[in-house]
Write a protein that holds these residues in place. Structure first.
Motif, PDB file in Angstrom:
ATOM      1  N   ALA A 246       0.828  -1.205   0.000  1.00 38.50           N
ATOM      2  CA  ALA A 246       0.000   0.000   0.000  1.00 38.50           C
ATOM      3  C   ALA A 246       0.863   1.256   0.000  1.00 38.50           C
ATOM      4  O   ALA A 246       1.936   1.283   0.603  1.00 38.50           O
ATOM      5  N   PRO A 247       0.430   2.330  -0.669  1.00 38.77           N
ATOM      6  CA  PRO A 247       1.130   3.616  -0.577  1.00 38.77           C
ATOM      7  C   PRO A 247       1.065   4.148   0.854  1.00 38.77           C
ATOM      8  O   PRO A 247       0.196   3.752   1.635  1.00 38.77           O
ATOM      9  N   VAL A 248       1.990   5.061   1.175  1.00 32.63           N
ATOM     10  CA  VAL A 248       2.075   5.569   2.542  1.00 32.63           C
ATOM     11  C   VAL A 248       0.763   6.198   2.987  1.00 32.63           C
ATOM     12  O   VAL A 248       0.272   5.957   4.088  1.00 32.63           O
ATOM     13  N   ASN A 249       0.144   7.006   2.108  1.00 31.35           N
ATOM     14  CA  ASN A 249      -1.048   7.736   2.519  1.00 31.35           C
ATOM     15  C   ASN A 249      -2.277   6.852   2.645  1.00 31.35           C
ATOM     16  O   ASN A 249      -3.269   7.246   3.255  1.00 31.35           O
ATOM     17  N   LEU A 250      -2.237   5.646   2.083  1.00 36.23           N
ATOM     18  CA  LEU A 250      -3.378   4.730   2.158  1.00 36.23           C
ATOM     19  C   LEU A 250      -3.127   3.562   3.097  1.00 36.23           C
ATOM     20  O   LEU A 250      -4.012   2.728   3.274  1.00 36.23           O
ATOM     21  N   ARG A 251      -1.930   3.498   3.677  1.00 39.60           N
ATOM     22  CA  ARG A 251      -1.566   2.308   4.447  1.00 39.60           C
ATOM     23  C   ARG A 251      -2.469   2.114   5.656  1.00 39.60           C
ATOM     24  O   ARG A 251      -2.785   0.986   6.036  1.00 39.60           O
ATOM     25  N   GLU A 429      -6.739   7.783   8.500  1.00 40.97           N
ATOM     26  CA  GLU A 429      -5.719   8.673   7.965  1.00 40.97           C
ATOM     27  C   GLU A 429      -5.960  10.130   8.371  1.00 40.97           C
ATOM     28  O   GLU A 429      -5.058  10.953   8.266  1.00 40.97           O
ATOM     29  N   ARG A 430      -7.163  10.443   8.831  1.00 36.48           N
ATOM     30  CA  ARG A 430      -7.428  11.800   9.286  1.00 36.48           C
ATOM     31  C   ARG A 430      -7.073  11.985  10.756  1.00 36.48           C
ATOM     32  O   ARG A 430      -6.469  12.982  11.148  1.00 36.48           O
ATOM     33  N   GLU A 431      -7.442  11.014  11.591  1.00 38.98           N
ATOM     34  CA  GLU A 431      -7.232  11.129  13.032  1.00 38.98           C
ATOM     35  C   GLU A 431      -5.946  10.459  13.505  1.00 38.98           C
ATOM     36  O   GLU A 431      -5.390  10.844  14.528  1.00 38.98           O
ATOM     37  N   GLY A 432      -5.496   9.425  12.808  1.00 41.53           N
ATOM     38  CA  GLY A 432      -4.270   8.744  13.216  1.00 41.53           C
ATOM     39  C   GLY A 432      -4.530   7.480  14.001  1.00 41.53           C
ATOM     40  O   GLY A 432      -5.593   7.291  14.600  1.00 41.53           O
ATOM     41  N   PHE A 547      -0.779   3.213  28.853  1.00 39.62           N
ATOM     42  CA  PHE A 547       0.401   2.801  28.087  1.00 39.62           C
ATOM     43  C   PHE A 547       0.385   3.429  26.699  1.00 39.62           C
ATOM     44  O   PHE A 547       1.414   3.932  26.220  1.00 39.62           O
ATOM     45  N   THR A 548      -0.767   3.381  26.042  1.00 34.28           N
ATOM     46  CA  THR A 548      -0.867   3.954  24.699  1.00 34.28           C
ATOM     47  C   THR A 548      -0.587   5.449  24.729  1.00 34.28           C
ATOM     48  O   THR A 548       0.115   5.985  23.858  1.00 34.28           O
ATOM     49  N   PHE A 549      -1.107   6.136  25.723  1.00 28.19           N
ATOM     50  CA  PHE A 549      -0.902   7.587  25.835  1.00 28.19           C
ATOM     51  C   PHE A 549       0.570   7.921  26.044  1.00 28.19           C
ATOM     52  O   PHE A 549       1.079   8.901  25.490  1.00 28.19           O
ATOM     53  N   LYS A 550       1.275   7.103  26.825  1.00 26.61           N
ATOM     54  CA  LYS A 550       2.669   7.404  27.180  1.00 26.61           C
ATOM     55  C   LYS A 550       3.671   6.887  26.156  1.00 26.61           C
ATOM     56  O   LYS A 550       4.686   7.544  25.894  1.00 26.61           O
ATOM     57  N   ARG A 551       3.435   5.722  25.565  1.00 25.72           N
ATOM     58  CA  ARG A 551       4.504   5.043  24.840  1.00 25.72           C
ATOM     59  C   ARG A 551       4.271   4.888  23.337  1.00 25.72           C
ATOM     60  O   ARG A 551       5.238   4.741  22.588  1.00 25.72           O
ATOM     61  N   VAL A 552       3.030   4.873  22.881  1.00 21.20           N
ATOM     62  CA  VAL A 552       2.774   4.547  21.478  1.00 21.20           C
ATOM     63  C   VAL A 552       2.908   5.807  20.623  1.00 21.20           C
ATOM     64  O   VAL A 552       2.235   6.804  20.882  1.00 21.20           O
ATOM     65  N   PRO A 553       3.783   5.798  19.603  1.00 20.58           N
ATOM     66  CA  PRO A 553       3.930   6.975  18.729  1.00 20.58           C
ATOM     67  C   PRO A 553       2.852   6.991  17.656  1.00 20.58           C
ATOM     68  O   PRO A 553       2.226   5.969  17.362  1.00 20.58           O
ATOM     69  N   GLU A 554       2.657   8.161  17.072  1.00 24.22           N
ATOM     70  CA  GLU A 554       1.746   8.270  15.934  1.00 24.22           C
ATOM     71  C   GLU A 554       2.511   7.929  14.653  1.00 24.22           C
ATOM     72  O   GLU A 554       3.571   8.487  14.389  1.00 24.22           O
ATOM     73  N   THR A 555       1.978   7.002  13.864  1.00 24.37           N
ATOM     74  CA  THR A 555       2.650   6.556  12.647  1.00 24.37           C
ATOM     75  C   THR A 555       1.946   7.041  11.390  1.00 24.37           C
ATOM     76  O   THR A 555       2.345   6.665  10.287  1.00 24.37           O
ATOM     77  N   LYS A 556       0.921   7.867  11.536  1.00 26.42           N
ATOM     78  CA  LYS A 556       0.159   8.331  10.376  1.00 26.42           C
ATOM     79  C   LYS A 556       1.060   9.106   9.416  1.00 26.42           C
ATOM     80  O   LYS A 556       1.774  10.026   9.812  1.00 26.42           O
ATOM     81  N   GLY A 557       1.014   8.734   8.132  1.00 29.73           N
ATOM     82  CA  GLY A 557       1.720   9.474   7.100  1.00 29.73           C
ATOM     83  C   GLY A 557       3.224   9.324   7.114  1.00 29.73           C
ATOM     84  O   GLY A 557       3.912  10.046   6.399  1.00 29.73           O
ATOM     85  N   LYS A 558       3.773   8.397   7.889  1.00 27.93           N
ATOM     86  CA  LYS A 558       5.225   8.231   7.978  1.00 27.93           C
ATOM     87  C   LYS A 558       5.657   6.980   7.220  1.00 27.93           C
ATOM     88  O   LYS A 558       4.954   5.965   7.218  1.00 27.93           O
ATOM     89  N   THR A 559       6.834   7.055   6.617  1.00 28.76           N
ATOM     90  CA  THR A 559       7.399   5.873   5.981  1.00 28.76           C
ATOM     91  C   THR A 559       7.937   4.936   7.057  1.00 28.76           C
ATOM     92  O   THR A 559       8.087   5.311   8.221  1.00 28.76           O
TER      93      THR A 559
END
Length: 594
Positions: A246-251, A429-432, A547-559
């Motif tokens: 999938a392309p990055v923006n559609l993943r 893809e809008r909210e992450g 845990f999600t609030f503290k440790r999980v990064p946002e991966t939206k739109g990233k390679t």
């Protein structure tokens, strides 16, 4: 008299000479003392002059060092300006790439490849729910086979054991399949592994479908084990394949299609399991045997789809084949941006090569994303969704629905899960990913607390049973938005090409292990806690949210490389100021001393 005067003069002359000698001696003594004092002062003055000269020399050295440091700072400033310009150019290039990928959108070939792949996840959902509806009918089949074979009636404890094995061995097969996912993905590829897995699925479905004709409940159990292996391997290979094509923006949206296929398979198994359809004495073998269809359909469609371009380029070093696959998936010849992105990931991950699961567990650099992947899988299986499905029929009966109406309402829960999974595709893809997961966990925590309250007071307040129905649907809605779909997708995103297969295997193994534990432990926990059954799930949901609030990064739109860089930056603190070189350190110390 003259002589007398001469004597007096002589005496006076002697006295005067003595006086003069005395005066001269005193003056000599005073002069000598003064000279000594002057010499001492001169020595002190000379020492002070030498000291001043030394201080002047030190100051000159310090000034020289400060000038050197200022020159280096200016040089660093110039380099930072160059880096800032470079970053701005890269960001502009990235925006251009994303804009181009958005313009491309979904192509017909990409849609067909995704559809062909997620048939494996559909198989997982179907076989998860298909065994529940005909439970009593299959138990009667086991009784009849036992009576025919041994001439006696099977004991209820033995029947419960055989049924428990038939149900739980599916999860055991899933654990084995997930465990082997890394080896299969690297050895045969993503597409090749799925094609081999289809043969396993056909064998498992055939064993289950023919068990009634063969009068063998052992065949049913072996079939459940084999189809469990098939589903476990699919849950490892399918998200990996889909995320890589999938392309990055559609993943993000494409990744949620995995969960959509699971929910559709689960819903279809509930519908076909109705007594009006295949939930009958004659229909249940066909109900189980229909599991052959997803595997057979995938075996026909998937050969027309390309292998993962990332696997071809990075793992197999087949650039021309990777370019051909990309041109098919993107439906255009302008694929240089995608190729360059994969090459960038390849250069960044060359030192990693291929990871075994043991190497991945021992790697300090990958420990943080591995922990996140594991906890994300735990948040799905230990969220309490299985308890909601178990209780849903009783909750609807308490709301004065008939038994048949309660069954339809339970299917309505499945419909809601499918619809909300579709909604999450539009939101991802809008909210992450991180935001949706936080929403899901928070909403589930809220509704789980109210379900517990409704259990406690439903005997005293009649209308609370309707509140329980609302909370049940609310719980399912937020599960579909967050924990139902995000863990499968984000696990594949957190890792680069080298460790990704091993990471997916570990995550799938944990998911299936928790599935097995929940299946074994839920009934004893329900009998122990009764109306407080949802309380442990509420506590776990709160922990997962934190845990999600503290440790999980946002991966939206990233390679993939950008996501890996997030963890490298988090684990590499910047060096202390002035540690670049010994000269810089000396300059820093000189300026501190001044």
């Amino acid at each position: 008299m003259l002589r007398s005067l001469q004597k007096q003069v002589t005496t006076m002359s002697r006295n005067l000479s003595a006086k003069l000698d005395s005066i001269q001696a005193d003056r000599y003594m005073e002069t000598s003392a003064q000279l000594k004092v002057i010499r001492s002062q001169l020595r002190d003055l000379t020492s002070s002059v030498v000291s001043c000269q030394t201080e002047v020399t030190e100051v000159r050295k310090d000034v020289h060092m400060i000038r050197h440091e200022i020159d280096q700072l200016q040089s660093a400033k110039d380099e930072m300006e160059e880096l800032r310009d470079c970053v701005e150019r890269l960001e502009e290039e990235q925006r251009r790439r994303k804009a181009r990928s958005i313009d491309q959108g979904l192509t017909l070939f990409l849609v067909s490849a995704i559809f062909s792949a997620v048939l494996g996840m559909f198989q997982f959902g179907y076989n998860t729910g298909v065994i529940n509806a005909p439970q009593h009918i299959i138990e009667d089949f086991i009784k009849n086979v036992w009576r025919t074979r041994y001439g006696t009636t099977i004991q209820s404890s033995t029947l419960d054991f055989v049924w428990s094995v038939a149900v739980s061995i599916f999860a055991i097969g899933g654990m084995v399949g997930g465990f082997s996912g890394a080896y299969i993905a690297n050895r045969f590829g993503r597409k090749g592994g799925l094609l081999l897995n289809d043969l396993v699925g056909i064998v498992g479905a055939g064993l289950m479908g023919l068990s009634h004709l063969s009068s063998s409940f052992e065949m049913l159990i072996i079939g459940r084990l084999v189809i469990g292996y098939n589903c476990g391997l699919s849950t490892s290979l399918v998200p990996m394949y889909v995320s890589e094509i999938a392309p990055v923006n559609l993943r993000g949206g494409v990744g949620i299609v995995n969960q959509l296929a699971v929910t559709i398979g689960l819903l279809l198994s509930q519908v076909l399991g109705l007594t009006q359809l295949l939930g009958t004495d004659d229909g249940w073998p066909l109900l189980l045997g229909l599991a052959v269809c997803p595997s057979a359909l995938q075996l026909v469609l998937l050969p027309m789809c390309p292998e993962s371009p990332r696997y071809l380029l990075i793992t197999k070093q087949k650039e021309q084949e990777a370019r051909k696959a990309l041109r098919q998936l993107r439906h255009c010849n302008n694929i240089e941006d995608d190729v360059e992105e994969m090459k960038t990931e390849e250069r960044a991950q060359q030192a990693e090569a291929r990871f075994t699961m043991l190497q991945l567990v021992k790697s300090p650099a990958l420990r943080s994303p591995l922990i996140i992947a594991i906890v994300m899988q735990l948040s799905q299986q230990l969220s309490g969704i299985n308890a909601v499905f178990y209780y849903s029929t009783d909750i609807f009966v308490d709301a004065h629905l008939s038994a048949q109406g309660a069954s339809y309402a339970t299917m309505g829960v499945g419909v809601v899960m499918v619809l909300m999974t579709v909604v999450s595709i539009l939101l991802i893809e809008r909210e992450g990913r991180r935001t949706l997961h936080l929403w899901g966990l928070g909403g589930m925590f809220f509704f789980s607390v109210f379900i517990t309250i409704s259990f406690l007071v439903k005997q005293m307040i009649s209308w609370v049973s309707y509140l329980a129905v609302i909370c049940t649907f609310g719980f399912v809605v937020f599960f579909a938005v967050g924990p139902g779909s995000i863990p499968w997708m984000i696990t594949a995103e957190l890792f680069s090409q080298g460790p990704r297969p091993a990471a997916m295997s570990i995550a799938v193994l944990i998911n299936w292990l928790c599935n097995f534990i929940v299946g074994i432990a839920f009934l004893p926990m329900k009998n122990l806690l009764e109306d407080y059954t949802f309380l442990p799930f509420s506590l776990l949901l709160a922990i997962f949210w934190g845990f999600t609030f503290k440790r999980v990064p946002e991966t939206k739109g990233k390679t993939f490389e950008e996501i890996a860089a997030l963890f490298r930056q988090a684990q590499s603190p910047p060096p202390p100021y002035g540690a670049e070189s010994g000269a810089d350190n000396g300059a820093y110390q000189s300026s501190s001393r001044l």
